[in-house]
Motif scaffolding. Structure first.
Motif, mmCIF file in Angstrom:
data_model
loop_
_atom_site.group_PDB
_atom_site.id
_atom_site.type_symbol
_atom_site.label_atom_id
_atom_site.label_comp_id
_atom_site.label_asym_id
_atom_site.label_seq_id
_atom_site.Cartn_x
_atom_site.Cartn_y
_atom_site.Cartn_z
ATOM 1 N N PHE A 127 0.823 -1.212 0.000
ATOM 2 C CA PHE A 127 0.000 0.000 0.000
ATOM 3 C C PHE A 127 0.856 1.261 0.000
ATOM 4 C CE2 PHE A 127 -2.323 3.315 2.401
ATOM 5 C CZ PHE A 127 -3.407 3.473 1.539
ATOM 6 N N ILE A 128 1.953 1.255 0.783
ATOM 7 C CA ILE A 128 2.810 2.447 0.844
ATOM 8 C C ILE A 128 3.969 2.381 -0.153
ATOM 9 C CG2 ILE A 128 2.233 2.881 3.262
ATOM 10 C CD1 ILE A 128 4.991 1.723 4.025
ATOM 11 N N ASP A 129 4.003 1.323 -0.966
ATOM 12 C CA ASP A 129 4.995 1.170 -2.024
ATOM 13 C C ASP A 129 6.428 1.162 -1.471
ATOM 14 O OD1 ASP A 129 5.881 0.786 -4.632
ATOM 15 O OD2 ASP A 129 5.955 2.937 -5.081
ATOM 16 N N LEU A 130 6.628 0.403 -0.406
ATOM 17 C CA LEU A 130 7.968 0.301 0.188
ATOM 18 C C LEU A 130 8.376 -1.160 0.421
ATOM 19 C CD1 LEU A 130 8.156 3.212 2.823
ATOM 20 C CD2 LEU A 130 9.303 3.054 0.613
ATOM 21 N N GLU A 131 7.931 -2.050 -0.468
ATOM 22 C CA GLU A 131 8.308 -3.455 -0.322
ATOM 23 C C GLU A 131 9.818 -3.645 -0.312
ATOM 24 O OE1 GLU A 131 6.237 -2.184 -2.657
ATOM 25 O OE2 GLU A 131 4.809 -3.697 -3.358
ATOM 26 N N SER A 132 10.515 -2.861 -1.107
ATOM 27 C CA SER A 132 11.970 -3.015 -1.223
ATOM 28 C C SER A 132 12.717 -2.519 0.021
ATOM 29 C CB SER A 132 12.485 -2.261 -2.452
ATOM 30 O OG SER A 132 12.264 -0.873 -2.314
ATOM 31 N N LYS A 133 12.023 -1.798 0.912
ATOM 32 C CA LYS A 133 12.662 -1.240 2.115
ATOM 33 C C LYS A 133 12.290 -2.012 3.379
ATOM 34 C CE LYS A 133 14.503 2.289 -0.104
ATOM 35 N NZ LYS A 133 15.967 2.455 -0.234
ATOM 36 N N ARG A 134 11.709 -3.190 3.235
ATOM 37 C CA ARG A 134 11.200 -3.926 4.381
ATOM 38 C C ARG A 134 12.267 -4.190 5.436
ATOM 39 N NH1 ARG A 134 8.206 -8.125 2.894
ATOM 40 N NH2 ARG A 134 8.100 -7.481 0.710
ATOM 41 N N ASN A 135 13.517 -4.406 5.013
ATOM 42 C CA ASN A 135 14.592 -4.731 5.953
ATOM 43 C C ASN A 135 15.481 -3.532 6.273
ATOM 44 O OD1 ASN A 135 13.863 -7.515 6.147
ATOM 45 N ND2 ASN A 135 14.854 -7.887 4.171
ATOM 46 N N SER A 136 15.096 -2.363 5.799
ATOM 47 C CA SER A 136 15.864 -1.146 6.085
ATOM 48 C C SER A 136 15.484 -0.598 7.458
ATOM 49 C CB SER A 136 15.588 -0.081 5.022
ATOM 50 O OG SER A 136 15.978 -0.520 3.743
ATOM 51 N N TYR A 137 16.429 0.158 8.033
ATOM 52 C CA TYR A 137 16.164 0.829 9.304
ATOM 53 C C TYR A 137 15.807 2.290 9.034
ATOM 54 C CZ TYR A 137 17.985 -3.274 11.689
ATOM 55 O OH TYR A 137 18.156 -4.551 12.143
ATOM 56 N N PRO A 138 15.109 2.970 9.967
ATOM 57 C CA PRO A 138 14.703 4.358 9.733
ATOM 58 C C PRO A 138 15.844 5.282 9.301
ATOM 59 C CG PRO A 138 13.560 3.500 11.635
ATOM 60 C CD PRO A 138 14.529 2.430 11.210
ATOM 61 N N ALA A 139 17.051 5.055 9.816
ATOM 62 C CA ALA A 139 18.186 5.909 9.448
ATOM 63 C C ALA A 139 18.583 5.752 7.988
ATOM 64 C CB ALA A 139 19.379 5.606 10.344
ATOM 65 N N GLU A 140 18.090 4.692 7.343
ATOM 66 C CA GLU A 140 18.483 4.395 5.962
ATOM 67 C C GLU A 140 17.440 4.833 4.936
ATOM 68 O OE1 GLU A 140 21.077 0.343 6.892
ATOM 69 O OE2 GLU A 140 18.896 0.169 6.575
ATOM 70 N N ILE A 141 16.346 5.459 5.379
ATOM 71 C CA ILE A 141 15.305 5.899 4.442
ATOM 72 C C ILE A 141 15.045 7.390 4.602
ATOM 73 C CG2 ILE A 141 14.227 3.616 4.329
ATOM 74 C CD1 ILE A 141 12.128 4.545 6.300
ATOM 75 N N SER A 142 14.377 7.963 3.612
ATOM 76 C CA SER A 142 14.136 9.413 3.594
ATOM 77 C C SER A 142 12.997 9.799 4.534
ATOM 78 C CB SER A 142 13.787 9.856 2.175
ATOM 79 O OG SER A 142 12.504 9.354 1.801
ATOM 80 N N GLY A 143 12.847 11.121 4.726
ATOM 81 C CA GLY A 143 11.769 11.617 5.586
ATOM 82 C C GLY A 143 10.394 11.233 5.079
ATOM 83 N N GLY A 144 10.188 11.354 3.766
ATOM 84 C CA GLY A 144 8.910 10.971 3.188
ATOM 85 C C GLY A 144 8.627 9.493 3.364
ATOM 86 N N GLN A 145 9.664 8.665 3.207
ATOM 87 C CA GLN A 145 9.502 7.223 3.406
ATOM 88 C C GLN A 145 9.222 6.903 4.870
ATOM 89 O OE1 GLN A 145 13.264 6.066 1.678
ATOM 90 N NE2 GLN A 145 12.311 5.482 -0.268
ATOM 91 N N LYS A 146 9.859 7.616 5.789
ATOM 92 C CA LYS A 146 9.588 7.414 7.214
ATOM 93 C C LYS A 146 8.122 7.696 7.529
ATOM 94 C CE LYS A 146 14.254 8.669 8.770
ATOM 95 N NZ LYS A 146 15.063 9.715 9.445
#
Length: 334
Positions: A127-146
């Motif tokens: 739904f949020i189009d972040l399947e590829s970031k499932r194993n990422s930590y908050p420090a590794e993604i952008s503000g919009g993705q957070k």
């Protein structure tokens, strides 16, 4: 859906009583996006935290689907809170948890089966189009993705209501638009109701069905977005609308500086494309002096206003004003 009646929240500060929310009442329909806009210190964030009793109101009543929240004990309140999701300006993600784990957290608190948790989180990642970031930590993604992760986490328990407390304030315009589109989809796909707290009229006009304007702890004006833009009644509301204009010049209009009748014309989605003024000039032989104007896109509609001076014979000018109102324009004599 949501009924708030005579809500009051007071704080004791240095021996004095400060009323942050002052006798506030409003109603929100199911499936509606209801905006509460105000400057910093207006009381809007305190108000929204009272709605799920993160702040205990001093007085008043809060009904959600007929359930009076103020009468609930701790256990019943915790159950009711599962129906109310919340997102914040600062995201409030767990830094030591992955994106997947952050979304799963409220479901783990509910002790749902692991397979059920996995299925729900997978659905929300899509739904949020972040399947590829499932194993990422908050420090590794952008503000919009957070913020998208924060929204997914708020939606995890399938709440009926989503409270957004300045949920776009920390984002740039491109990410803000992505978040607003996500919230629109949440209303449609998950049959939700949203209360959006913001100080940004640009955000409120793009997504809200109705807007309440807060000042000094009170709701001073409330209307549909279109009606609010066409005919704002309060100076604070006018200042929010004026802030959307591209120009940075101070707009000072003194009707006494003009010989004719100075009027404000409000246009809606049905009249904004019509050449009403040119018809008026030809029909009544009046002169029109354009003083100021602005067109804004509100949700899927264009609405706006013009401030004009009408010059001509007194009777003819009044006939022209009647004609403009008959054509569907909102007219206010300044």
């Amino acid at each position: 859906m949501i009924d708030v009646k005579h809500l009051v929240k007071e704080f004791e500060l240095n021996g004095n009583t400060f009323r942050a929310v002052d006798d506030v009442s409003f109603h929100v329909d199911k499936g509606e996006i209801y905006g509460i806009i105000g400057l910093s210190g207006a009381g809007k964030s305190t108000l929204v935290r009272c709605l799920n009793r993160l702040e205990e109101p001093s007085e008043g009543e809060i009904y959600i689907d007929g359930v009076e929240l103020m009468s609930l004990g701790k256990k019943e309140l915790l159950a009711e809170r599962k129906e109310i999701g919340m997102i914040f300006q600062s995201f409030n993600l767990f830094h030591q948890k992955t994106v997947f784990e952050n979304i799963a957290y409220p479901l783990e608190i509910m002790k749902l089966p692991k397979e059920e948790i996995k299925e729900r989180v997978e659905e929300l990642l899509t739904f949020i189009d972040l399947e590829s970031k499932r194993n990422s930590y908050p420090a590794e993604i952008s503000g919009g993705q957070k913020q998208r992760v924060a929204i997914a986490r708020a939606l995890a328990t399938k709440p009926k209501i989503l409270l957004s407390d300045e949920g776009t304030s920390a984002l740039d315009p491109a990410n803000t638009e992505q978040i607003l589109e996500l919230l629109r989809r949440a209303v449609k796909d998950f049959d939700m109701t949203i209360i959006m707290i913001t100080h940004q009229m640009e955000v409120a006009k793009d997504i809200c069905d109705r807007i309440a304007v807060m000042e000094n702890g009170k709701i001073i004006e409330e209307n549909t977005v279109e009606a609010l833009f066409q005919a704002p009644k309060q100076q604070r509301t006018r200042s929010f609308i004026k802030s959307l204009q591209d120009t940075t010049e101070e707009e000072i209009i003194n009707p006494e500086d003009f010989k004719g009748k100075v009027i404000r014309l409000g246009y809606d989605k049905d009249t904004v494309h019509l050449p009403v003024l040119s018809h008026c000039i030809r029909k009544f032989n009046v002169d029109v002096n354009l003083i100021s104007g602005n067109i804004n896109k509100v949700s899927s509609s264009n609405i706006g206003y013009m401030i004009v001076e009408l010059q001509g014979e007194k009777q003819t000018v009044y006939q022209a004003m009647d004609y403009l109102e008959e054509q569907g324009l909102r007219l206010e004599v300044l």
